[in-house]
Write a protein that holds these residues in place. Structure first.
Motif, short mmCIF file in Angstrom:
data_model
loop_
_atom_site.label_atom_id
_atom_site.label_comp_id
_atom_site.label_asym_id
_atom_site.label_seq_id
_atom_site.Cartn_x
_atom_site.Cartn_y
_atom_site.Cartn_z
N PHE A 23 -3.20 11.27 -6.52
CA PHE A 23 -2.20 11.32 -5.46
C PHE A 23 -1.58 9.93 -5.30
O PHE A 23 -1.97 9.15 -4.44
CB PHE A 23 -2.87 11.76 -4.14
N PRO A 24 -0.60 9.60 -6.16
CA PRO A 24 0.03 8.28 -6.06
C PRO A 24 0.51 7.99 -4.64
O PRO A 24 1.14 8.84 -4.01
CB PRO A 24 1.21 8.38 -7.03
N GLY A 25 0.16 6.80 -4.15
CA GLY A 25 0.59 6.40 -2.83
C GLY A 25 -0.38 6.76 -1.72
O GLY A 25 -0.19 6.35 -0.58
N GLN A 26 -1.42 7.51 -2.03
CA GLN A 26 -2.39 7.90 -1.02
C GLN A 26 -3.74 7.27 -1.32
O GLN A 26 -4.11 7.07 -2.47
CB GLN A 26 -2.55 9.43 -0.98
N ASP A 27 -4.47 6.98 -0.26
CA ASP A 27 -5.82 6.41 -0.39
C ASP A 27 -6.80 7.57 -0.29
O ASP A 27 -7.03 8.11 0.78
CB ASP A 27 -6.04 5.40 0.74
N SER A 62 -3.33 4.86 -7.04
CA SER A 62 -3.61 4.95 -5.60
C SER A 62 -3.09 3.81 -4.76
O SER A 62 -3.26 3.83 -3.55
CB SER A 62 -5.13 5.04 -5.33
N ILE A 63 -2.50 2.79 -5.36
CA ILE A 63 -2.09 1.62 -4.58
C ILE A 63 -0.56 1.48 -4.64
O ILE A 63 0.04 1.58 -5.71
CB ILE A 63 -2.74 0.33 -5.12
N ILE A 64 0.04 1.26 -3.48
CA ILE A 64 1.45 0.91 -3.44
C ILE A 64 1.54 -0.61 -3.56
O ILE A 64 0.98 -1.35 -2.74
CB ILE A 64 2.10 1.36 -2.12
N SER A 97 5.21 2.82 -6.26
CA SER A 97 4.05 3.45 -6.87
C SER A 97 4.12 3.20 -8.38
O SER A 97 3.11 3.00 -9.04
CB SER A 97 4.10 4.95 -6.58
#
Lengths: 394, 335
Positions: A93-97, B260-262, B285
């Motif tokens: 889930f790119p952008g989610q932790d 998982s990291i912006i 992203s």
């Protein structure tokens, strides 16, 4: 003319996975169950291609793309992945932790083992925007095979009468929204997976390009068309002059795509779910014609067809050539008149699919090969924007 | 060698010597680089011929080349020694270097900058420009020499030992990682090394590299060969600020992603996104890094411990000769 019903959710993608609301601790949450399965999809040239994908019901085949998940800022999102495929599957889930439970450790994410395994992912939907989700296992294969979809996070102050992409005061109000997920299909590689043969990504050669899992002109067909049972999302954009149309591009596939609409520029307001504003609210949005949608990126834009000051009482005088000097396809989308809302003359015997004098503009990938179906134009990564007369009941 | 070429080469040697004997006003940093042949290793191919820069005459060819480090305003002197059988040169994109392109006696283009002939040398001198992350690479037959491995990173710091990327406190970091992207087509490398016909139009990479290694060597503490001293892995505690200095030395675009990291794009190629009072930094992203481009990404290590992989979201590049996982995968590890 064919049109999609504006349900107030995301037109062009009616089948939204319904969130099962539950109370977790002191906050509302959103829970989804997704099954990784296989299916066949159709292309306009009559091809049938084996895919892997997700569905929100154990009884269904996979759909392409995966169900669009719509949640609200502040939700605790739980997604349980059930694996009906013969190899491990996972989701990133790119952008989610994300915190995972169950499953076994994989390289990029916790995995659901083959043939019935499960894994659960949890994250707090902290920031509104457009996000993607896709397989994190054997990514060169499973993402291409079709295990990909979109998550929309609504702002905390969202309501159907107060529609913004990023909340009040962000200049992201919209009248209509559309989701455009780009993808590619190499039928030989899909065939290799179907036949259980060696999957060599070095031989990747896309022959089809898709928007929301369909190739043009299937992109124009309704949501949930019975004859496209595993490709439920259309991509036809319908609007009126001066409306703010939110376009959410999602580059979830294997290639970059350069996209643009005809008829006007778009204002890029966010990318990867990150609003383009400075820390003091400075406007960092840009007005673009063509947008490079890189792999792994989402780009949110506002499109407004303004018609150069057009109003019904200011129709912009124009003079068109005589009919005998026009080349008109048959059937045609042309109304026979250059004026919005007006139908005019067409050569005898020409079939017009135009309904009420609406305009049609292409929205497409500008790499010309990508707007073909295995080399046959028109096709591929293309849809249409339809501008209806202001008094039309959209 | 033809008489005309002999004279040309002799003139080059003389001019190179002439430059080197002028006493510099302030010799702040000096590097000697040897362009030489060598080999590197990737899983399944333990000996791929390369050309790389070495820090000594007898040391291994390094891919990428050694780090050139300077402080803004310092005088940088680079002496290039050529141990290869064809002329080499170095260009310094975005640095304030006067271009001195070279043509041969018949007028054909040879190099974007002054060359070191085979067994010869050339000296470059310039004042280090804006703080930031840069590439240096060959300017002679670059379609061959850069692909063979003649490229490396340069960092210009705002002050000695500074923990800022630019002259701006908002660019401060706790740890930094160079992320240098490239590809290898082993058939072309073999052609280049053998001196045979090298046709870049047949470019078909089989390996994708970060800092000269493919995964899993990118995340290993052990060098797969003496020519590949750098991993693509950084450890970070929760909350630490990590600066990724991304440089694309390859011939393809790459969509860099951190799982998982912006990450925040704070600038690139010496140009910060804080300028004239405007904070134009933005979160990503995934960022498309074109061939030759550079971006500085600043991110915060998450609170949750785990492995946060840095990878090319062009998923075709995550294989070693077709086998997944491989290729362009690095790592931010939060213990």
């Amino acid at each position: 003319m064919i049109r999609s019903k504006d349900s107030g959710l995301l037109p062009g993608m009616c089948l939204v996975a319904l969130a099962v609301m539950f109370l977790s601790g002191s906050s509302w949450g959103a829970a989804f169950d997704l099954w990784a399965k296989d299916a066949y999809i159709s292309t306009p040239d009559g091809n049938s291609i084996y895919i892997w994908g997700l569905t929100d019901s154990a009884a269904n085949r996979a759909q392409l793309p995966a169900p669009t998940l719509v949640v609200q800022q502040g939700d605790t999102v739980n997604i349980t992945l059930h694996n009906d495929l013969a190899e491990p599957v996972s989701l990133v889930f790119p952008g989610q932790d994300v915190v995972s439970s169950g499953g076994v450790a994989g390289l990029l994410a916790q995995e659901a083992p083959a043939a019935g395994g499960t894994v659960t992912y949890q994250f707090a939907a902290g920031s509104p925007g457009t996000y993607m989700y896709h397989s994190g296992t054997n990514v060169h294969k499973q993402v291409h095979m079709g295990i990909y979809g979109v998550i929309i996070v609504r702002p905390a102050d969202w309501s159907p009468t107060n529609k913004t992409a990023y909340g009040a005061g962000t200049d992201t109000e919209f009248d209509r929204e559309h989701l455009l997920i780009t993808g590619e299909l190499d039928p030989d590689l899909h065939w290799a997976v179907e036949m259980g043969e060696d999957y060599d990504i070095r031989a990747f050669k896309a022959r089809y390009w898709t928007v929301n899992g369909r190739c043009f002109p299937d992109t124009l067909l309704p949501d949930n068309a019975a004859y496209l049972p595993n490709q439920p999302y259309g991509a036809l954009i319908m609007c009126k002059p001066d409306e703010r149309v939110l376009l959410r591009y999602v580059g979830v596939g294997m290639q970059n795509h350069v996209l643009h609409p005809h008829g006007n520029h778009t204002r890029v307001i966010a990318q990867d779910g990150q609003l383009l504003k400075g820390p003091a609210g400075e406007d960092l949005s840009t007005l673009n014609f063509t947008v490079l949608l890189g792999t792994g990126q989402t780009v949110d834009q506002i499109y407004i067809w303004s018609g150069l000051g057009y109003t019904p009482s200011n129709p912009i005088p124009t003079r068109i050539p005589g009919l005998k000097n026009l080349v008109i396809m048959d059937p045609t989308l042309y109304s026979g008149s250059p004026y919005l809302g007006v139908k005019g003359d067409l050569p005898v015997g020409t079939t017009s699919l135009n309904e009420v004098g609406e305009y049609y503009f292409m929205l497409h990938a500008h790499e010309e090969l990508q707007i073909t179906n295995w080399g046959a134009f028109p096709g591929g990564l293309m849809t249409l924007i339809t501008v209806y007369p202001p008094d039309y009941p959209l | 060698m033809s008489k005309a070429l002999e004279i040309t080469v002799a003139l080059m040697l003389v001019s190179a010597l002439f430059i080197s004997v002028v006493p510099p006003a302030q010799a702040d940093v000096s590097y000697d680089l040897w362009a030489k042949a060598g080999t590197i290793a990737v899983p399944g191919a333990p000996s791929i011929p390369v050309w790389g820069f070495s820090t000594t005459a007898t040391g291994p060819a390094l891919v990428p080349g050694p780090l050139i480090e300077a402080v803004q305003g310092e005088l940088v002197t680079i002496t290039l020694h050529n141990s290869l059988a064809e002329p080499v040169s170095i260009i310094f994109p975005a640095q304030n270097v006067q271009p001195t392109p070279v043509k041969d006696a018949s007028g054909l283009f040879v190099s974007f900058s002054a060359i070191a002939p085979p067994s010869g040398m050339v000296v470059y001198q310039f004042t280090a420009g804006n703080p930031g992350s840069y590439l240096y690479e060959s300017g002679a037959q670059p379609q061959k020499q850069v692909h063979m491995g003649l490229y490396g990173p340069m960092i210009v710091r705002p002050a000695p030992g500074s923990n800022q990327a630019y002259n701006d406190v908002r660019s401060a970091f706790d740890a930094e990682l160079l992320v240098i992207l490239s590809e290898i087509d082993p058939a072309l490398h073999a052609a280049g090394a053998s001196g045979g016909a090298y046709s870049i139009s047949a470019f078909q990479p089989q390996y994708w590299l970060i800092n000269g290694r493919t995964y899993p060597d990118t995340v290993s503490a052990t060098s797969p060969s003496p020519g590949q001293p750098w991993s693509a892995k950084v450890n970070a505690s929760p909350g630490q600020r990590i600066l990724l200095r991304c440089l694309n030395a390859g011939f393809q675009n790459h969509s860099l992603t951190v799982n998982s990291i912006i990450a925040k794009v704070i600038g690139g190629e010496g140009s910060p996104l804080w300028k004239n009072g405007l904070d134009a930094t933005y979160g990503v992203s995934s960022i498309v890094i074109g061939s030759g481009e550079g971006y500085d990404l600043l991110l915060t290590a998450p609170a949750t411990s785990g492995n946060y992989h840095i990878y090319d979201r062009d998923l075709l590049h995550l294989v070693n000769a077709g086998t997944y996982p491989g290729g362009m995968i690095g790592l931010i590890q939060v213990p």
